[in-house]
Scaffold this motif. Sequence first.
Motif, PDB file in Angstrom:
ATOM      1  N   PHE A  33      -3.252  91.320  30.822  1.00  0.00           N
ATOM      2  CA  PHE A  33      -4.069  92.344  30.550  1.00  0.00           C
ATOM      3  C   PHE A  33      -3.946  93.634  31.467  1.00  0.00           C
ATOM      4  CE2 PHE A  33      -7.503  88.915  29.622  1.00  0.00           C
ATOM      5  CZ  PHE A  33      -6.965  88.602  28.478  1.00  0.00           C
ATOM      6  N   GLN A  34      -3.584  93.483  32.454  1.00  0.00           N
ATOM      7  CA  GLN A  34      -3.302  94.589  33.498  1.00  0.00           C
ATOM      8  C   GLN A  34      -2.140  95.251  32.927  1.00  0.00           C
ATOM      9  OE1 GLN A  34      -4.749  95.893  36.180  1.00  0.00           O
ATOM     10  NE2 GLN A  34      -3.188  97.529  36.154  1.00  0.00           N
ATOM     11  N   ALA A  35      -1.000  94.648  32.561  1.00  0.00           N
ATOM     12  CA  ALA A  35       0.136  95.519  31.755  1.00  0.00           C
ATOM     13  C   ALA A  35      -0.270  96.302  30.869  1.00  0.00           C
ATOM     14  CB  ALA A  35       1.216  94.319  31.604  1.00  0.00           C
ATOM     15  N   ALA A  36      -1.236  95.852  29.933  1.00  0.00           N
ATOM     16  CA  ALA A  36      -1.529  96.167  28.566  1.00  0.00           C
ATOM     17  C   ALA A  36      -2.152  97.450  29.064  1.00  0.00           C
ATOM     18  CB  ALA A  36      -2.490  95.477  27.889  1.00  0.00           C
ATOM     19  N   VAL A  37      -3.094  97.458  30.191  1.00  0.00           N
ATOM     20  CA  VAL A  37      -3.972  98.717  30.678  1.00  0.00           C
ATOM     21  C   VAL A  37      -2.748  99.767  31.097  1.00  0.00           C
ATOM     22  CG1 VAL A  37      -5.403  99.638  32.350  1.00  0.00           C
ATOM     23  CG2 VAL A  37      -6.067  97.468  31.294  1.00  0.00           C
ATOM     24  N   GLU A  38      -1.944  99.126  31.964  1.00  0.00           N
ATOM     25  CA  GLU A  38      -1.070 100.391  32.575  1.00  0.00           C
ATOM     26  C   GLU A  38      -0.215 101.017  31.173  1.00  0.00           C
ATOM     27  OE1 GLU A  38       1.291  98.989  35.794  1.00  0.00           O
ATOM     28  OE2 GLU A  38      -0.378  97.718  36.339  1.00  0.00           O
ATOM     29  N   PHE A  41      -2.220 103.279  29.248  1.00  0.00           N
ATOM     30  CA  PHE A  41      -2.283 104.746  30.015  1.00  0.00           C
ATOM     31  C   PHE A  41      -1.093 105.571  29.834  1.00  0.00           C
ATOM     32  CE2 PHE A  41      -6.081 103.575  32.064  1.00  0.00           C
ATOM     33  CZ  PHE A  41      -7.020 104.648  32.705  1.00  0.00           C
ATOM     34  N   TYR A  42      -0.199 104.892  29.976  1.00  0.00           N
ATOM     35  CA  TYR A  42       1.188 105.826  29.908  1.00  0.00           C
ATOM     36  C   TYR A  42       1.459 106.179  28.484  1.00  0.00           C
ATOM     37  CZ  TYR A  42       2.638 104.144  34.670  1.00  0.00           C
ATOM     38  OH  TYR A  42       2.852 104.198  35.994  1.00  0.00           O
ATOM     39  N   GLU A  43       1.646 105.068  27.581  1.00  0.00           N
ATOM     40  CA  GLU A  43       1.909 105.638  26.098  1.00  0.00           C
ATOM     41  C   GLU A  43       0.918 105.966  25.311  1.00  0.00           C
ATOM     42  OE1 GLU A  43       3.401 101.655  24.932  1.00  0.00           O
ATOM     43  OE2 GLU A  43       4.610 101.450  26.546  1.00  0.00           O
ATOM     44  N   GLU A  44      -0.335 105.657  25.328  1.00  0.00           N
ATOM     45  CA  GLU A  44      -1.246 105.956  24.489  1.00  0.00           C
ATOM     46  C   GLU A  44      -2.193 107.324  24.987  1.00  0.00           C
ATOM     47  OE1 GLU A  44      -3.069 106.054  20.877  1.00  0.00           O
ATOM     48  OE2 GLU A  44      -1.398 105.054  21.402  1.00  0.00           O
ATOM     49  N   LEU A  45      -2.751 107.092  26.218  1.00  0.00           N
ATOM     50  CA  LEU A  45      -3.527 108.268  26.758  1.00  0.00           C
ATOM     51  C   LEU A  45      -2.464 109.221  27.451  1.00  0.00           C
ATOM     52  CD1 LEU A  45      -6.286 106.096  28.800  1.00  0.00           C
ATOM     53  CD2 LEU A  45      -6.365 106.884  26.257  1.00  0.00           C
ATOM     54  N   GLU A  46      -1.169 109.075  27.611  1.00  0.00           N
ATOM     55  CA  GLU A  46      -0.377 109.984  28.018  1.00  0.00           C
ATOM     56  C   GLU A  46      -0.723 110.411  29.541  1.00  0.00           C
ATOM     57  OE1 GLU A  46       0.278 113.004  25.169  1.00  0.00           O
ATOM     58  OE2 GLU A  46       1.232 111.548  23.995  1.00  0.00           O
ATOM     59  N   VAL A  47      -1.333 109.425  30.332  1.00  0.00           N
ATOM     60  CA  VAL A  47      -1.731 109.472  31.798  1.00  0.00           C
ATOM     61  C   VAL A  47      -0.778 108.924  32.340  1.00  0.00           C
ATOM     62  CG1 VAL A  47      -3.596 109.083  33.320  1.00  0.00           C
ATOM     63  CG2 VAL A  47      -4.040 109.932  31.173  1.00  0.00           C
TER      64      VAL A  47
END
Length: 145
Positions: A33-38, A41-47
């Motif tokens: 879950f933590q890997a999915a959140v990170e 952020f990187y890939e989808e939210l572009e944060v």
Amino acid sequence: MANGRPYIHRTQVRFSQTDPAGYVFYPRFFEMFQAAVEDWFYEELEVDYADMFRGGHGLPTAHTECDFINPCRLGDLLELTVILKKIGKTSITLRFEGRVGDTLCLKALHILVFIDTGDGRPRQIPETVRERLDLYAAKTGDPAG
């Protein structure tokens, strides 16, 4: 956010994530879950998740719960769909749906709180992050807000 669909984090089940019978040992799902959140952020939210931390914004888990429906095994390709359920003042609520092929394996709820890494106290979601969350909610049709 291709086609307005929620982000899907794909991960191959590794030997190190399984018990002697070859099933995912349940605490490993929380690492996934933590890997999915990170990655979300990187890939989808572009944060940039790491830059957010370097800037003094932490994002620890305040609450999590999970229903395990079907087992995941060594070698399975687990797809974790990230569904944004709620955007609060200082927190976000995510739902994960984990599938192997067409088989639903788990459903989880995850509440993350934005904090000041200096004092550990909740802080408002940074405006640039909130904008990206709002855009994700609007494009995916998630009822966040």
